[in-house]
Design a protein around this motif. Sequence first.
Motif, mmCIF file in Angstrom:
data_model
loop_
_atom_site.group_PDB
_atom_site.id
_atom_site.type_symbol
_atom_site.label_atom_id
_atom_site.label_comp_id
_atom_site.label_asym_id
_atom_site.label_seq_id
_atom_site.Cartn_x
_atom_site.Cartn_y
_atom_site.Cartn_z
ATOM 1 N N LEU A 190 -26.619 -1.277 -43.406
ATOM 2 C CA LEU A 190 -25.415 -0.994 -42.628
ATOM 3 C C LEU A 190 -25.660 -1.017 -41.128
ATOM 4 C CD1 LEU A 190 -23.726 1.744 -44.849
ATOM 5 C CD2 LEU A 190 -23.196 -0.691 -44.719
ATOM 6 N N ARG A 191 -26.917 -0.946 -40.726
ATOM 7 C CA ARG A 191 -27.207 -1.033 -39.292
ATOM 8 C C ARG A 191 -26.980 -2.434 -38.736
ATOM 9 N NH1 ARG A 191 -32.980 1.898 -39.352
ATOM 10 N NH2 ARG A 191 -33.017 0.652 -41.275
ATOM 11 N N LEU A 192 -26.590 -3.366 -39.589
ATOM 12 C CA LEU A 192 -26.169 -4.680 -39.109
ATOM 13 C C LEU A 192 -24.831 -4.601 -38.383
ATOM 14 C CD1 LEU A 192 -27.066 -6.805 -42.260
ATOM 15 C CD2 LEU A 192 -28.175 -6.965 -40.019
ATOM 16 N N GLY A 193 -24.152 -3.474 -38.514
ATOM 17 C CA GLY A 193 -22.858 -3.330 -37.860
ATOM 18 C C GLY A 193 -21.817 -4.238 -38.490
ATOM 19 N N LEU A 208 -27.435 8.503 -40.533
ATOM 20 C CA LEU A 208 -25.986 8.592 -40.702
ATOM 21 C C LEU A 208 -25.234 8.705 -39.379
ATOM 22 C CD1 LEU A 208 -25.661 10.913 -43.834
ATOM 23 C CD2 LEU A 208 -25.880 8.425 -43.722
ATOM 24 N N GLY A 209 -25.930 9.113 -38.333
ATOM 25 C CA GLY A 209 -25.295 9.218 -37.025
ATOM 26 C C GLY A 209 -25.535 8.024 -36.128
ATOM 27 N N ASP A 210 -26.341 7.073 -36.591
ATOM 28 C CA ASP A 210 -26.663 5.894 -35.790
ATOM 29 C C ASP A 210 -25.407 5.073 -35.531
ATOM 30 O OD1 ASP A 210 -29.015 3.912 -34.942
ATOM 31 O OD2 ASP A 210 -27.525 2.741 -36.063
ATOM 32 N N ALA A 211 -25.223 4.650 -34.290
ATOM 33 C CA ALA A 211 -23.992 3.940 -33.905
ATOM 34 C C ALA A 211 -23.842 2.629 -34.655
ATOM 35 C CB ALA A 211 -23.985 3.701 -32.401
ATOM 36 N N ALA A 212 -24.926 1.870 -34.787
ATOM 37 C CA ALA A 212 -24.851 0.607 -35.508
ATOM 38 C C ALA A 212 -24.556 0.845 -36.986
ATOM 39 C CB ALA A 212 -26.158 -0.168 -35.338
ATOM 40 N N PHE A 213 -25.196 1.861 -37.576
ATOM 41 C CA PHE A 213 -24.930 2.223 -38.968
ATOM 42 C C PHE A 213 -23.441 2.510 -39.155
ATOM 43 C CE2 PHE A 213 -24.155 5.383 -42.206
ATOM 44 C CZ PHE A 213 -24.910 4.967 -43.294
ATOM 45 N N ARG A 214 -22.857 3.240 -38.250
ATOM 46 C CA ARG A 214 -21.448 3.608 -38.396
ATOM 47 C C ARG A 214 -20.519 2.418 -38.234
ATOM 48 N NH1 ARG A 214 -19.965 9.786 -36.876
ATOM 49 N NH2 ARG A 214 -21.557 10.731 -38.200
ATOM 50 N N ARG A 215 -20.910 1.451 -37.425
ATOM 51 C CA ARG A 215 -20.104 0.234 -37.336
ATOM 52 C C ARG A 215 -20.137 -0.503 -38.669
ATOM 53 N NH1 ARG A 215 -22.501 -0.058 -32.212
ATOM 54 N NH2 ARG A 215 -24.006 -1.632 -32.921
ATOM 55 N N GLY A 216 -21.305 -0.529 -39.293
ATOM 56 C CA GLY A 216 -21.394 -1.132 -40.613
ATOM 57 C C GLY A 216 -20.652 -0.326 -41.658
ATOM 58 N N PHE A 217 -20.755 0.995 -41.570
ATOM 59 C CA PHE A 217 -20.068 1.878 -42.509
ATOM 60 C C PHE A 217 -18.562 1.652 -42.467
ATOM 61 C CE2 PHE A 217 -18.266 5.800 -44.123
ATOM 62 C CZ PHE A 217 -19.130 6.177 -45.143
ATOM 63 N N ALA A 218 -18.028 1.366 -41.287
ATOM 64 C CA ALA A 218 -16.592 1.130 -41.140
ATOM 65 C C ALA A 218 -16.121 -0.072 -41.954
ATOM 66 C CB ALA A 218 -16.251 0.934 -39.664
ATOM 67 N N ALA A 258 -15.570 11.708 -39.936
ATOM 68 C CA ALA A 258 -15.312 10.562 -39.063
ATOM 69 C C ALA A 258 -14.665 9.398 -39.804
ATOM 70 C CB ALA A 258 -16.615 10.101 -38.412
ATOM 71 N N PHE A 259 -14.868 9.331 -41.144
ATOM 72 C CA PHE A 259 -14.331 8.223 -41.935
ATOM 73 C C PHE A 259 -13.585 8.765 -43.153
ATOM 74 C CE2 PHE A 259 -17.926 6.495 -39.608
ATOM 75 C CZ PHE A 259 -17.438 5.271 -39.143
ATOM 76 N N PRO A 260 -12.467 9.446 -42.940
ATOM 77 C CA PRO A 260 -11.765 10.068 -44.061
ATOM 78 C C PRO A 260 -11.187 9.070 -45.059
ATOM 79 C CG PRO A 260 -10.429 10.149 -42.066
ATOM 80 C CD PRO A 260 -11.782 9.689 -41.652
ATOM 81 N N GLU A 261 -11.092 7.799 -44.661
ATOM 82 C CA GLU A 261 -10.528 6.786 -45.551
ATOM 83 C C GLU A 261 -11.566 6.227 -46.522
ATOM 84 O OE1 GLU A 261 -12.428 4.579 -42.209
ATOM 85 O OE2 GLU A 261 -11.315 6.447 -42.445
ATOM 86 N N THR A 262 -12.832 6.583 -46.352
ATOM 87 C CA THR A 262 -13.899 6.064 -47.205
ATOM 88 C C THR A 262 -14.341 7.114 -48.212
ATOM 89 O OG1 THR A 262 -14.696 4.659 -45.399
ATOM 90 C CG2 THR A 262 -16.219 5.049 -47.230
ATOM 91 N N THR A 263 -14.333 6.755 -49.483
ATOM 92 C CA THR A 263 -14.817 7.665 -50.520
ATOM 93 C C THR A 263 -16.334 7.745 -50.446
ATOM 94 O OG1 THR A 263 -12.963 7.208 -52.002
ATOM 95 C CG2 THR A 263 -14.978 8.089 -53.004
ATOM 96 N N ILE A 264 -16.856 8.966 -50.378
ATOM 97 C CA ILE A 264 -18.294 9.204 -50.312
ATOM 98 C C ILE A 264 -18.718 9.954 -51.568
ATOM 99 C CG2 ILE A 264 -20.134 10.426 -49.091
ATOM 100 C CD1 ILE A 264 -18.583 9.957 -46.499
ATOM 101 N N VAL A 265 -19.719 9.419 -52.252
ATOM 102 C CA VAL A 265 -20.251 10.038 -53.460
ATOM 103 C C VAL A 265 -21.593 10.666 -53.103
ATOM 104 C CG1 VAL A 265 -20.917 9.697 -55.860
ATOM 105 C CG2 VAL A 265 -19.128 8.254 -54.846
#
Length: 347
Positions: free
Chosen positions: A115-118, A163-173, A200-207
């Motif tokens: 996910l750090r690929l953004g 989980l707080g990495d900016a690039a990771f979060r761009r990929g997570f989006a 930060a991402f309430p629209e994504t289901t997290i297991v």
Amino acid sequence: MAQEAGPKSPHVPVREAWLAQHREPILEPSLPVIDPHHHLWDDHRGRYLAEELSADVGAGHNILATVFIECRAMWRQTGPEALRPVGETEFVADIAARHQGPTRLAAGIVAHAELRLGDAVAEVLEAHAAAAGGRLRGIRHISAHDADPAVQSTSVPPPAGLLGDAAFRRGFAQLARHGLSFDAWLYHTQLHELLDLARAFPETTIVLDHVGGPIGVARYATMRAEVAAHWRAGITALAACPNVVVKLGGLGMRVGGFNLHEPALPPTSEQLASLFRPWIEPCIQAFGPARCMFESNFPVDKGCCDYAVLWNAFKRMSTGFNPAERAALFAGTAARIYRLNMEETPR
């Protein structure tokens, strides 16, 4: 060819002869079950493929379907680095398509993507979807990190603060944009990091895998009360996020500190229920049965207990719930979260 995940596996080896020393009658054999967390591999960790999985799910419980979770196996050996995990999805989808048994093996697939690929991870997600034959349901990018190497529970330890990495979060989006959930494997010391991500991402289901990873080894082995308090506070906070659900299991790993593999005889379902109840019941109380699902975490937990015995333990732990609640815990939540239509056959 199998993909080596690392120089040394942190998991307890499976000993079939040791497990065979204790067998039990199957409790409530007609109760429908979906196993939402297992792996497949054939490498330095041992062999656990369709034959071994089929033997376990066919031991007597009514296992309707399973969900495969990425484990860095069967990656492509060549080609772009980012796309190499797609080899695992290709491999598992082929097993699922060829299996004709009563249980739908790998009816859902949770793959790995960096996910750090953004934004660039979109290409990887699309490649997984194309390879999965209609089975892709989510992505797992392990974040379980502790500064002490003795706590390591993964073959390839992740960095701190993933989980707080900016690039990771761009990929997570990208996950919500592709209709995918996220499986989170981390330790109890990191639950606050997942809480921030979930908000930060309430629209994504997290297991949340393995009841949130309470650590019971290294320095934590003498801090049981502190670990339990820290863990319970994290679980309670996460339960306030409606996009988070939790898997009940994974407590047989070394990192949990139960050392179930050490006695001469394997554990009984009564023993497992007694040991695991203090970690599983608070999760159900916090999240409710509709947001909880029992899991096997096989073959990782197979180093410590038998498959049929483990599901007997889950059945013992859940006797206080009504039929609708038990239906959710054993199959309903998994079917809903991983979008498993049990009347359809993936292409």
